[in-house]
Scaffold this active site. Structure first.
Site, mmCIF file in Angstrom:
data_model
loop_
_atom_site.group_PDB
_atom_site.id
_atom_site.type_symbol
_atom_site.label_atom_id
_atom_site.label_comp_id
_atom_site.label_asym_id
_atom_site.label_seq_id
_atom_site.Cartn_x
_atom_site.Cartn_y
_atom_site.Cartn_z
ATOM 1 N N ARG A 22 -21.361 -1.442 21.814
ATOM 2 C CA ARG A 22 -22.654 -1.922 21.305
ATOM 3 C C ARG A 22 -22.659 -2.072 19.785
ATOM 4 O O ARG A 22 -23.557 -2.707 19.242
ATOM 5 C CB ARG A 22 -23.788 -0.991 21.759
ATOM 6 C CG ARG A 22 -24.185 -1.230 23.214
ATOM 7 C CD ARG A 22 -25.462 -0.504 23.591
ATOM 8 N NE ARG A 22 -25.282 0.936 23.643
ATOM 9 C CZ ARG A 22 -24.852 1.602 24.719
ATOM 10 N NH1 ARG A 22 -24.567 0.934 25.831
ATOM 11 N NH2 ARG A 22 -24.708 2.914 24.699
ATOM 12 N N LEU A 55 -5.109 13.611 8.165
ATOM 13 C CA LEU A 55 -3.920 12.947 7.643
ATOM 14 C C LEU A 55 -4.129 12.584 6.177
ATOM 15 O O LEU A 55 -5.222 12.178 5.770
ATOM 16 C CB LEU A 55 -3.622 11.686 8.456
ATOM 17 C CG LEU A 55 -3.043 11.935 9.862
ATOM 18 C CD1 LEU A 55 -3.178 10.689 10.719
ATOM 19 C CD2 LEU A 55 -1.591 12.385 9.789
ATOM 20 N N ALA A 56 -3.067 12.751 5.384
ATOM 21 C CA ALA A 56 -3.136 12.497 3.936
ATOM 22 C C ALA A 56 -2.027 11.525 3.568
ATOM 23 O O ALA A 56 -0.968 11.917 3.084
ATOM 24 C CB ALA A 56 -2.984 13.806 3.170
ATOM 25 N N ALA A 77 -8.313 11.186 2.607
ATOM 26 C CA ALA A 77 -7.806 12.071 1.550
ATOM 27 C C ALA A 77 -8.267 11.600 0.172
ATOM 28 O O ALA A 77 -7.616 11.842 -0.838
ATOM 29 C CB ALA A 77 -6.283 12.134 1.617
ATOM 30 N N GLY A 95 3.542 6.389 14.166
ATOM 31 C CA GLY A 95 3.388 7.167 15.384
ATOM 32 C C GLY A 95 2.421 8.330 15.251
ATOM 33 O O GLY A 95 2.120 9.000 16.241
ATOM 34 N N ASN A 136 -7.918 3.823 10.776
ATOM 35 C CA ASN A 136 -8.016 5.054 9.976
ATOM 36 C C ASN A 136 -9.012 4.864 8.834
ATOM 37 O O ASN A 136 -8.974 3.860 8.112
ATOM 38 C CB ASN A 136 -6.644 5.444 9.411
ATOM 39 C CG ASN A 136 -5.627 5.683 10.513
ATOM 40 O OD1 ASN A 136 -4.676 4.926 10.686
ATOM 41 N ND2 ASN A 136 -5.842 6.719 11.288
ATOM 42 N N ASP A 145 1.409 3.493 3.237
ATOM 43 C CA ASP A 145 0.472 4.482 2.682
ATOM 44 C C ASP A 145 1.243 5.763 2.329
ATOM 45 O O ASP A 145 0.721 6.866 2.421
ATOM 46 C CB ASP A 145 -0.655 4.781 3.683
ATOM 47 C CG ASP A 145 -1.876 5.445 3.034
ATOM 48 O OD1 ASP A 145 -1.934 5.520 1.788
ATOM 49 O OD2 ASP A 145 -2.757 5.910 3.786
ATOM 50 N N GLU A 182 -7.022 1.613 -4.675
ATOM 51 C CA GLU A 182 -7.646 2.079 -3.438
ATOM 52 C C GLU A 182 -8.815 2.978 -3.820
ATOM 53 O O GLU A 182 -8.686 4.179 -3.961
ATOM 54 C CB GLU A 182 -6.662 2.818 -2.533
ATOM 55 C CG GLU A 182 -7.252 3.018 -1.144
ATOM 56 C CD GLU A 182 -6.378 3.814 -0.185
ATOM 57 O OE1 GLU A 182 -6.780 3.911 0.993
ATOM 58 O OE2 GLU A 182 -5.341 4.359 -0.593
ATOM 59 N N HIS A 232 0.861 -1.194 0.000
ATOM 60 C CA HIS A 232 0.000 0.000 0.000
ATOM 61 C C HIS A 232 0.892 1.237 0.000
ATOM 62 O O HIS A 232 1.291 1.729 1.042
ATOM 63 C CB HIS A 232 -0.920 -0.039 1.222
ATOM 64 C CG HIS A 232 -1.917 1.079 1.265
ATOM 65 N ND1 HIS A 232 -3.014 1.061 2.104
ATOM 66 C CD2 HIS A 232 -1.996 2.263 0.605
ATOM 67 C CE1 HIS A 232 -3.716 2.181 1.946
ATOM 68 N NE2 HIS A 232 -3.103 2.924 1.040
#
Length: 382
Positions: free
Chosen positions: A226, A306-307, A139, A248, A218, A273, A128, A59
């Site tokens: 539940r 986040l991208a 993104a 991180g 993510n 990624d 993707e 990926h």
């Protein structure tokens, strides 16, 4: 002539062994032995070092200021060669959600050129998208989202010389079940991503043949007591792989540890990624049609989301060991053998086993990369 690698430790397919000698014969791995079988053979001496299988990134969107979606053969080669410095010897160039026309062009370009790259080997394409859900868009560009289309996948397979290895979708979209069944019949691994699916919807998709959860935690519905959601499904369902980005920034180390404990480290797949800013200075870049700022080690959209990442897979290996959540052997497995198994290419890469291509890396005992070999030839030295 045969040659032998001498090193302190070898991360072989079935065990960790060493010190000893690993034979390299005609670009492939031979046998491991504790003593040198042939006194007159050439020895490559890595005293004190560790030998591990080349890493497999299933990926990855880009590297060294190039993106797969640039539709550029030279850029594809720059990415391929650059990945050797990350310890990566095999990868799946990964597309983004985009127009059907651009995706047609990109998969055709990769299909026509994947054997021509000079660095890390292309083992197929990861699509993707574009069959995702707005709520967890990440993104990805929502204007191109739609329901899964078997006709589109057939076209992409045709254009790419049948090199689509993996495709991600949101399981709650209309027609997902039929699409998954078709893709799996065509030996395309189906992954689940960018989805607000319930646990039950994810479970039904897995029952139809989906087998990977993309960058777990993510871009997916979270774990609630539940409604366990996509995260609960990634942790609890049987016979699936869970990707994770261990930079991180994407996932707290404790959450990564929980996933690894639930899923098992044999079924956890470390991915990057990585986007085009990987291997580049901090600053301003693009991810698809979106501007991205890379600052403090993270890539973010203007919204703050986040991208992708700028993570290198060798650093993910080092991170999880330093966080105390994996042994070196487990970390290496999650970045080599597990990714290869997740897309059924472990007969080609991701392990040190007799007869396999001699794609391997040389590490110090603190997991710093010293060298990367392809087909028994040193192609990168730190």
């Amino acid at each position: 002539m045969n040659k032998f690698i001498f090193a302190e430790k070898f991360f072989l397919e079935a065990m960790v062994a060493g010190p000893g000698f690993l034979e390299i014969r005609d670009g492939k791995f031979g046998a491991f032995s504790k003593n040198l079988p042939n006194e007159s053979a050439e020895i490559i001496d890595y005293t004190g070092k560790w030998i591990a299988p080349g890493l497999v990134d299933t990926h990855i969107h880009g590297f060294k200021n190039h993106d797969i979606m640039d539709h550029d053969v030279e850029g594809l080669n720059v990415i391929s060669e650059g990945l050797l410095s990350c310890g990566v010897t095999s990868f799946l160039p990964t597309t983004l959600t985009s127009s059907t026309e651009l995706l047609n062009q990109v998969v055709e370009m990769i299909g026509a050129n994947f054997t021509k790259v000079k660095g890390a080997k292309i083992k197929g394409i990861f699509l993707e998208g574009p069959f995702f859900t707005e709520k967890h868009k990440g993104a990805q560009n929502t204007k191109y989202f739609g329901d899964p289309s078997i006709d589109k996948l057939k076209k992409w397979q045709e254009l790419s010389n049948h090199s689509i290895k993996k495709i991600a979708l949101a399981p709650e979209r209309k027609g997902a079940a039929e699409f998954i069944e078709y893709a799996v019949r065509e030996e395309i691994t189906v992954a689940l991503a960018h989805s607000d699916a319930t646990y039950e919807e994810a479970k039904q998709a897995v029952e139809k043949g989906a087998s990977i959860f993309v960058h777990t935690f993510n871009g997916m519905s979270g774990l609630h007591h539940r409604e366990p959601g996509m995260v609960g499904a990634a942790m609890n369902l049987k016979d699936v792989f869970a990707e994770i980005i261990c930079d991180g920034h994407h996932v707290h180390p404790a959450a990564a540890n929980i996933l690894m404990n639930c899923r098992g480290r044999k079924k956890t797949v470390m991915v990057t990624d990585c986007m085009m800013a990987g291997g580049m200075p901090e600053g301003h870049y693009q991810l698809g049609e979106f501007p991205v700022e890379v600052k403090n080690g993270a890539a973010r959209l203007e919204s703050g989301s986040l991208a992708g990442s700028i993570l290198q897979l060798k650093d993910a290996v080092k991170n999880v060991v330093e966080w105390g959540i994996a042994t070196p052997a487990e970390a290496i497995y999650m970045a080599s053998t597990a990714p290869a198994k997740s897309v059924q290419i472990d007969d080609e890469c991701g392990k040190i086993a007799e007869g396999c291509a001699a794609d391997f890396i040389v590490l110090t005992p603190v997991l710093d990369l010293t060298a990367t070999y392809l087909d028994g030839v040193c192609r990168y030295q730190a």
